[in-house]
Every structure is written in C-alpha cells, then in structure tokens.
Scaffold this active site. Structure first.
Site, PDB file in Angstrom:
ATOM      1  N   ASP A 282       1.237  -1.476   0.045  1.00  0.00           N
ATOM      2  CA  ASP A 282       0.114  -0.276   0.035  1.00  0.00           C
ATOM      3  C   ASP A 282       0.366   1.314  -0.407  1.00  0.00           C
ATOM      4  OD1 ASP A 282      -2.005   1.321  -0.175  1.00  0.00           O
ATOM      5  OD2 ASP A 282      -2.912   0.336   1.839  1.00  0.00           O
TER       6      ASP A 282
HETATM    7  C1  BGC Z   1      -5.058   3.434   0.716  1.00  0.00           C
HETATM    8  C2  BGC Z   1      -5.211   1.648  -1.027  1.00  0.00           C
HETATM    9  C3  BGC Z   1      -4.931   3.171  -1.802  1.00  0.00           C
HETATM   10  C4  BGC Z   1      -3.753   3.228  -2.416  1.00  0.00           C
HETATM   11  C5  BGC Z   1      -3.130   3.805  -4.141  1.00  0.00           C
HETATM   12  C6  BGC Z   1      -3.833   4.240  -0.195  1.00  0.00           C
HETATM   13  O1  BGC Z   1      -4.219   4.842   1.083  1.00  0.00           O
HETATM   14  O2  BGC Z   1      -5.096   2.720   1.394  1.00  0.00           O
HETATM   15  O3  BGC Z   1      -6.543   1.726  -0.757  1.00  0.00           O
HETATM   16  O4  BGC Z   1      -5.935   1.907  -3.220  1.00  0.00           O
HETATM   17  O5  BGC Z   1      -3.789   4.325  -1.466  1.00  0.00           O
HETATM   18  O6  BGC Z   1      -4.277   5.425  -4.081  1.00  0.00           O
END
Ligand code: BGC
Length: 756
Positions: A282
C-alpha cells in the site's frame, strides 16, 4: 468432538499443489535474461506523479527521468489516452529495454460514472448487478488508459467506527467472498488482453478491517482461527477467481506488518492458496515499517522483498536500497528476479508486451465514458442499494402530486453524493436530491430549505474538508436555518429530510468514536417531527450509524448510503414508488458504540443471556440490550413477504450427496417487490465453538403482489466446511440446524444430519 474427514483434507492439499504449478512465459524469460539487477529493481517501483489524492506522506519526484532510466515498473494517477501514451513512450522509446508501464488507479465504485459506495452496492445482494458495475468501471477506466485497478477492497469489518467500512461489502465472509469473485470477474473478464478489461487488485491483505478501537491504520491482533474462518475468505475468493494482484495492508498481522510478513505473503498467499500474480504494497507501507519498529529503510525493504512483496508503492525503498542489500548478502538476486518476473508476467497478461499502446486509443473516451446507458445503470444500481429501515404509517411511497418540504443539508447538495474514494468521478455531474425530485415528480409542489449544517463543529468540519468542501457551514446561524426550514415544513403536507454523513466522514483516515448523526441535524429532525407532519428521513452514510434515537420517533427511514452520480434521480425513484426498495443490510447496525464489535455470526458464550428477562451472571450489559438496532440481512419493502413451508428434502445426507432446502415466499402486500431470501445454518456441535448462525445461501427474487414462489438452496458437505483447530478445511459430521428467512434475525426452524 467428531472425526475429521481426512480424505477431504488430502484432496484439498492435492488441489493446491496443482494450482501452484505455473509455466514460465518465454517472452518474459527472454527479457529477464537481458536485465541488469538495477533494471529488475526498477520494475518493482511504483510511482505517482501526483494529480490524484496522495494518501501517504510522499509524492514521487522526477518521475519522467526515472521512467527513462528504467527505474519505474508502473505509475498511477495518470489518465487519458494521450497522457498514458506519453508515459508509455517515455518507457518504450527511452529506457534501455523499452518495457511498458503498468498504469494503475483507484477505481473503487465506478470510474467517471460513479456508482454507490461499495457498502451500498453490497446491500443490493445482486451479484449480476455488482459484476456489471465492475465491467462498466473497467470499460470506462481502460478507455482512459488505465490497465490496472486497485479494487476490490474486500476487508471484512465489524467495527463501524472504522471509516473504510464504506469501501467494503460488510461483515460476512460468505457474502463478501461472493462479491469479491463477482468484482474480480467483472474487472478482468475472460481475457485480460481485451481492451475493455483491466487487472484487478484485491486489498488489503490482510485484516485491515479489524483495527484496534476502529482507528484507521491501527494494529490488528487476531487468532488464526478467526482469520481463517471469518476474515480471510474474501481475499481467497478473489485469488481463486484469478485476481492479478494483491495489495498489502498497513496493519500488522501476528506482530509483523503485512508488507513484510512472510507467513502472509508467501506461506499463505502463494504456497497455501497458490496465488500466481504479484503483490504490491500500500502507499508507502514499506517505509512505514520503520515507524512500526522494524528497522531502517534498508532493513524494511529487505524484509518486504524477502517476505514476498513484489512492488513498492511510492516509497522507493526498493529502488534506493535493494541493490545494496544484494551486495551485502541480505537479499538474493534470485528473490529480485522472482519479483521482477511477476511484474513482467502481469504486463504480458495485459498484452502490454505485445502492444504498449493497447490502452491509448484516443477515440474511446467519448464513446465509452459516461454514456447514457452507464448513467442509467448507475441509477438502477443505486435504487437496488437502498435499504428501507423503518416504515411508519404507510406514508411511502409518496404521491407524485404531494406538497413536499424537502429539507436538510444533503437535500440540495452535490459535493457529498458520490461518496468517499471517488477520485475519478466528478461531483459536479451528480444529481442533487432536489433536482431528482423535480425530474421524477414534476407535478409535486416541492419547497426546499437546508435546515441545518451537516455539523456545526468547525474543527470537525475542517478535518472532514481536507480534500474539498463537504461540510459547508452556512453564513446564517443554526437558528435561522432551522426557522427557515420550519416555515417551509409547516406549509407542506409531508416532510422529506435528507440527513446523515458528509462523504468524507467515512473513508480512509475517517474513523469516528461517535457514530450518531451530528447533533445539528438531530435537532433539526426533532423539530421537524414536532410539527406533527409526516416525516421521511432519507439517510446518507458510509457506515452503519447509531440511529437509536431516531428509531424512537414517528418517522419512516430510507438508508441510501452515498448513492453516486445519479443520487437524486435514484432516491426520487424509490420515494415516489418507481422502484420498491429491496436492499438488505450487509452489516449489523449497533444500538450504541459500546456494542462494537457486533455481528450476527458471533459464537455463543457458556452463559448466554435469556432473551426475556435479566439474569445476573449471564453475558449481557447492564445498560443496553445485546441485540442490535438492525440485524445483518435486514431490510423492509413497501410490500410484505411471508415465508412458509420451510423444509429440507432429507433428514440426513452423506458426503458426495446433496441436500436441498426450500421455502415458499409470498408477497402479501400491495406492491410488486423483490426479496433477498437467505439461508442460515448452525453447526450444533463441532471441534471448535460454532457461530450461532452462518449465511449459507441467498437468492434475490421478484414477486408481483399476491404472487408466491418456491426458492431452493442445494448444499453439499463441502458447504459445511470450516477451518478447525489445526487450520485444516474440513466438515465434521453431526447435527445442523437451519432456517430460511428475510434477515439473520430468525429462529432455526429445522434440522438435518451430515453422516459419515
Ligand atoms: C489506500 C489504498 C489505495 C492507495 C493508492 C492508500 O492510502 O489504502 O487503498 O489503493 O492509497 O491510492
């Protein structure tokens, strides 16, 4: 305790080892053979040049130069065929090996045509519609150059304080698994090289929905039994459906953050489940392991790659430290080759190695994005997601010529209609409720007043408004807003109050300790009720709310989540009876935060509380009932349904045989309608304490008024499996109970036996 069926266990493991065997792809192997260590590491780097919402603390710099240098495997936050073509050209024409990029995005509930938040669509219990929503999202996103999606989020949650409840499918692993499969199939289609399909990412592996105290990013501590039986199934269902990638979660699992957890990413995901795609972190979750206390950037990056993480989102720990770790013998080159292979295989599966510009067709956006059909579908899906929570005095549906006071801070608002995590949508295209009412009931006499701010708390509003003004605090005082609304209300025959949460009161980093409607709106509701006019509450939220106080009032309540681009039209369709609501809750609604976590499939204690009286040394609260405000599976209709003749076709059955459960459902009310028919079972005795009930099947049926239909569910012994104390997936022969009904809140009505 009963004996475990060993042949089943054996077959299960045999099946897994077949799944794991994967053939190497010659084109990928040829590329790998030409790659330097640096180029392989470059493939593991995912950057965002900005433009989207940067949820972490870092935004990538010098992206262009890095792409040319072969230091980037994929980007996100880049869209439109032109921009994607430019990005691909940087990689294909300028980097030494010309390897195209993965182009990622968060397409969570629709791309430009925004659908209801995922918690809302889950309440439709309609797998065909959910799959179609993913197909449409894929068609629109790929038309805009995206080939890789960061969805579906399948995190089970039983804690409505957690803001990301909005992004998932609720509390239940059976329903959650079915929805995970439908979403993956919808995004990916049959063949990922087809230009209308994109690679899906199941997230967030794992247990992200169970943070301590409901606070986002917080620690998770959970037994393996609970993980396997209750939280992991939807991720596994996505893997079984062939999902191309898996995103790790921010939290730790058994004390090791997911992005560096070898047990999770290798032993479980790859070896036990046979996952053959790639794993992405993530947003900066590799770097965040420093704060978790796992070492410095080099340590955590080595930990992650050795654990089985293939791609590092934004943090550049892989890019900046892995070479050094190889030189120092902390990471093997083989491990890096494996990760690079998985990224290249994804590019191969998407057809990018053959044609890097496959998703850069300038003619597609105007043809494929925001079409009339897509908007019509968004409207339909939204109507299917609404849940009628309370009927009072048969006021609904409203007559299309009524004199209506439409009141509330969400009644004539656009900024909150799409719901959280709709970065590719445009709220300015959304239909406010007032406009929808006028569209659907042009002959109604509608007057509008705001009545209250979503919240009067300016500090709270500031936090909610970080990415745009969701809570607009009016210049008028609260008293002026209220008096204005009361004037409008008194002149009307019926009041429709559109109230609830702003979209960013749920979503990422939007946990709440108080899940009631904010006091400014509660006061408005009380005053509207005091006018003695009939009141309908249209309630928006991204989570189950505590509406215990509103339930005591003489009002009807329609839960509409955040309905997406067609919000106003869809709400009007239901309020004026164009569509009879048929949604059912996919998560329990608590009476108060003190009951959390609360979910229907809890296990019995040794001292269950009697239902009808207080008994001191039993499992209860002194100040609240144990029962929820609304159970899982609950939802009313303008009509009524009666269940009869619920039975099983046999008293006992053996592995290899089937058992069929049937019920007759009759529409006994005055409207045509649809009902989600649910089968629940209860394993009476087993080697680990069983849940009181578990969803084992569901079907949504349409019934004309007066019509009856028989619904049946056929199960085999495999459908009775669970993970036992040794984490083997088994069924145990013995006695079971069942019922078929319209919500989880029913008594078991029959029993059957599974024999050896
Ligand atoms: C979130 C993810 C997301 C990623 C990219 C993160 O903060 O937890 O779900 O896909 O950002 O935007």
């Amino acid at each position: 305790m009963r004996n475990i069926n060993l042949s089943v266990v054996f077959l299960f493991f045999m099946g897994l080892s077949c799944l794991q065997a994967q053939e190497k792809i010659p084109q990928v192997e040829e590329l790998l053979a030409k790659m330097t260590l640096e180029e392989k590491i470059g493939q593991l780097n995912l950057l965002t040049p900005g433009g989207g919402v940067a949820t972490g603390s870092v935004v990538s710099e010098d992206v262009e130069a890095k792409i040319k240098a072969g230091d980037v495997g994929g980007v996100f936050g880049v869209s439109s065929p032109e921009k994607v073509r430019q990005a691909q050209e940087l990689a294909v024409k300028n980097s030494r090996l010309g390897i195209p990029l993965l182009i990622g995005s968060d397409v969570i509930h629709g791309y430009r045509t925004t659908f209801p938040i995922p918690l809302g669509t889950s309440a439709s219990w309609d797998l065909e519609l959910i799959k179609k929503s993913a197909q449409i999202a894929a068609k629109e996103a790929t038309a805009d150059g995206i080939n890789w999606n960061f969805s579906p989020m399948v995190d089970i949650s039983r804690d409505p304080r957690w803001g990301r409840f909005a992004e998932g499918a609720g509390e239940d692993p059976f329903l959650g698994s079915a929805i995970a499969k439908a979403m993956v199939e919808g995004y990916q289609g049959e063949d990922l090289t087809q230009p209308h399909t994109m690679m899906a990412t199941v997230k967030h592996m794992a247990l992200y929905g169970a943070p301590e105290a409901g606070r986002d990013y917080n620690h998770v501590d959970m037994s393996r039994l609970k993980m396997f039986n209750e939280y992991l199934p939807p991720y596994k269902a996505a893997v079984d459906a062939g999902v191309g990638s898996v995103m790790t979660s921010f939290n730790d699992v058994d004390g090791v953050p997911a992005s560096g957890n070898k047990w999770l990413l290798t032993d479980l995901l790859r070896e036990r489940w046979g996952f053959g795609g790639f794993v992405v972190s993530d947003y900066t979750s590799v770097n965040e392991m420093i704060k978790h206390g796992m070492g410095d950037l080099q340590d955590v990056s080595a930990l992650a790659i050795n654990a089985g993480l293939d791609m590092d989102m934004v943090g550049e720990g892989f890019l900046t430290t892995l070479k050094k770790s190889v030189e120092e013998g902390k990471v093997s080159e083989e491990q890096i080759t494996k990760a690079a292979r998985r990224i290249l295989e994804a590019k191969y599966k998407l057809g990018l190695l053959e044609d890097p510009y496959r998703y850069s067709d300038e003619k597609r956006p105007s043809k494929d994005i925001l079409t009339k059909e897509h908007r019509a579908f968004a409207r339909k899906l939204a109507t299917r997601s609404f849940v009628l929570l309370k009927k009072h005095n048969s006021i609904l549906p409203l007559d299309k010529t009524s004199k209506i006071a439409l009141i509330g801070p969400l009644a004539n608002n656009q900024t909150n209609m799409l719901g959280t995590w709709a970065p590719t949508g445009d709220y300015k295209l959304s239909i406010p409720v007032l406009e929808g009412f006028k569209n659907v009931a042009p002959d109604a006499k509608i007057t509008y007043a705001k009545g209250a701010n979503i919240s009067d708390d300016t500090i709270f509003a500031k936090k909610v408004n970080v990415f745009g003004s969701r809570i607009e605090i009016s210049k008028e005082s609260s008293e002026e807003l209220l008096q204005d609304a009361l004037k409008v209300a008194k002149a009307a025959d019926v009041i429709v109050a559109v109230v609830g949460e702003a979209s960013e009161m749920s979503g990422e980093a939007a946990s709440r300790t108080d899940i009631r409607i904010p006091e400014s709106q509660k006061k408005l509701i009380r005053e509207l009720v005091a006018t003695k006019k009939p009141v309908v509450l249209v309630l928006m939220s991204g989570r189950p709310l505590n509406i215990s106080e509103e339930m005591e009032l003489p009002v009807s309540i329609l839960q509409v989540w955040h309905p997406g681009i067609e919000a106003g039209n869809a709400i009007a369709d239901v309020i004026f009876g164009e569509h009879n609501p048929s949604g059912k809750l996919t998560a329990t609604w608590p009476r108060n935060v003190g009951q959390i976590p609360i979910y229907y499939s809890a296990r019995n204690t040794g001292r269950p509380a009697p239902e009808d009286h207080f008994d001191k040394f039993k499992s209860h609260y002194l100040d609240s009932p144990n029962t929820p405000l609304f159970p899982f599976g609950y939802g009313l209709s303008y009509t009524d349904f009666e269940y009869s003749d619920v039975k099983a076709d046999k008293e006992s059955f053996k592995p290899g045989e089937e058992i069929t459960f049937t019920a007759t459902i009759t529409n006994t009310g005055n409207f045509d309608g649809s009902e989600v028919v649910q089968l629940y079972i209860h394993d009476k005795v087993r080697s680990i304490t069983p849940p009181k009930k578990q969803l084992a099947g569901f079907k949504k049926i349409a019934l004309k008024k007066g019509e009856s239909k028989q619904v049946s569910f056929t199960l085999t012994a495999d459908d009775l499996k669970f993970y036992n104390g040794q984490l083997e997936y088994v069924y145990e022969p013995g006695e079971f109970e069942f019922f078929i009904g319209g919500s989880s809140d029913n008594k078991m009505t029959g029993s059957f036996k599974l024999t050896e």
